[in-house]
Design an enzyme around this catalytic site. Structure first.
Site, mmCIF file in Angstrom:
data_model
loop_
_atom_site.group_PDB
_atom_site.id
_atom_site.type_symbol
_atom_site.label_atom_id
_atom_site.label_comp_id
_atom_site.label_asym_id
_atom_site.label_seq_id
_atom_site.Cartn_x
_atom_site.Cartn_y
_atom_site.Cartn_z
ATOM 1 C CG ASP A 92 -27.455 47.008 22.225
ATOM 2 O OD1 ASP A 92 -27.510 46.874 20.987
ATOM 3 O OD2 ASP A 92 -26.379 47.159 22.834
ATOM 4 C CD GLU A 155 -23.079 48.967 18.239
ATOM 5 O OE1 GLU A 155 -22.115 49.501 17.654
ATOM 6 O OE2 GLU A 155 -23.770 49.587 19.079
#
Length: 397
Positions: A92, A155
């Site tokens: 991400d 994350e």
């Protein structure tokens, strides 16, 4: 520094399978996936990563962390027969924001750099991990253990991907989190504990403010106390990191210019250094608010953590750190510099929950993360891929 013998396969044979052009292509293709968090959208990039892993003869596993959001794990070598080395990266990225000189998801290469959202944080690192595994497989190296690669979700919003992986029982013998470190060996990072504060008052007409209780004024008292606490924290010292911090970043209160506000909210970023704990910081803030309530019985305030990630630290004299520094010196011909990682990352879950010796090492620089015109240098991509491959040979030979 300790010396470790090379793998019998030799570095050069493996390095011959690291293709700069292919590495840049993979980096650009990873950037093209708009895996912006929130909401994440890691589904398509996850399938791409799985395909690359399968091309490298890895055994692929998916972990469903959130609906439609899967961790991708790839294993090369002898699972359960020997030590396990983990290379960890996330899929991400943060939103692109404004100010770009080129399309953030259509990566361009100029001046020896790859530009695009996530180039440094951390699709460049993810590409280098994958290229390293492809090289180890292509060279036909026989590993006495397992090389595990994890491409995780979420994350950027609390680390639930790596936390899920650890809670599911993945506990490698050593781990490298491939965040952007400028190719320095980072042995520690700060913890993150953003807090939301809420003060409550009593609304009245603003022409008669003394008849009410102004929630914004009450929040000002809380903020003043937090600022004093932050000044105390600024005296805390750590050999590799700057002091712990408190920063008031968002304030929201009031509904109209003629109404005394009865509610005010603030979001406060707090960072911890190794030696501190989330629980200790929470107790300190609670004590601060208790003291303020004694001074002002009308103070109605509560707070709660938004996320909580502990700081982490791996001893500089640990085998993993010594080995990685030695590899950096041999592969790149430069000193394996040790330093601290100012931000927070998934290394915390590996070090503190899985009790895995963990370091942070990767291409790109933290100063580039989350900025417009984010970039990673091609030479760092290649150096990182070679270092990851060489470390695998050392650790699993």
């Amino acid at each position: 520094m300790l010396c470790f013998s090379m793998s019998e396969a030799g570095y050069e044979r493996v390095f011959g399978f690291i293709d700069e052009e292919a590495l840049v292509k993979t980096t650009r293709e990873l950037i093209a996936f708009r895996s912006v968090n929130p909401p994440g959208n890691e589904g398509e990039i996850g399938r791409y990563v799985a395909d690359v892993m399968e091309e490298a003869c890895m055994e692929v596993e998916f972990q469903s962390v959130h609906p439609g959001r899967l961790n991708v794990l790839g294993r090369l070598g002898n699972r359960g027969l020997g030590p396990c080395l983990l290379l960890n990266g996330h899929m991400d990225v943060v939103p692109p924001g404004e100010g770009w000189s080129s399309e953030p998801f259509d990566a361009v290469v100029r001046g020896g750099r790859v530009y695009g959202r996530g180039a440094a944080d951390m699709k460049g690192g993810l590409a280098a991990m994958l290229e390293a595994v492809k090289a180890v497989d292509g060279a036909g190296v026989s590993l006495k253990g397992c090389l595990l690669v994890s491409a995780v979700v979420n994350e950027e919003r609390g680390g639930s991907g790596t936390r899920f992986m650890v809670d599911a029982g993945v506990k490698p013998d050593a781990a490298v989190v491939c965040e952007p470190t400028g190719l320095e060996v980072k042995t520690c990072h700060k913890g993150a504990l953003p807090l939301e504060f809420v003060t409550r008052g009593r609304s009245v007409h603003a022409s008669m403010p003394h008849g009410g209780v102004n929630a914004v004024y009450k929040m000002c008292d809380v903020i003043h106390g937090l600022r004093q606490y932050g000044e105390e924290l600024a005296r805390v010292r750590h050999p590799l990191l700057s002091p712990p911090t408190i920063s008031v970043d968002v304030i929201d209160g009031g509904i109209a210019p003629n109404v005394v506000p009865n509610l005010c909210k603030a979001i406060v970023d707090t960072r911890l250094v190794p030696g501190e704990t989330v629980e200790g910081r929470l107790q300190a803030v609670k004590s601060l608010l208790d003291a303020l309530r004694v001074e002002d019985p009308e103070l109605d305030v509560e707070f709660h953590p938004i996320i909580a990630v502990e700081p982490m630290e791996t001893p500089v004299d640990s085998m993993l750190v010594k080995m990685l520094r030695s590899v950096v010196e041999e592969v790149q011909g430069v000193e394996g510099v040790v330093s601290g990682f100012t931000a927070t990352c998934d290394a915390s879950f590996l070090a503190n929950i899985a009790h895995t010796p963990t370091v942070i090492y990767g291409p790109g620089r933290l100063e580039q993360a989350h900025t417009a015109d984010e970039y990673v240098e091609v030479r760092e991509l290649v150096a990182a891929a070679k270092t990851y491959a060489a470390l695998a040979l050392r650790f699993l030979s």
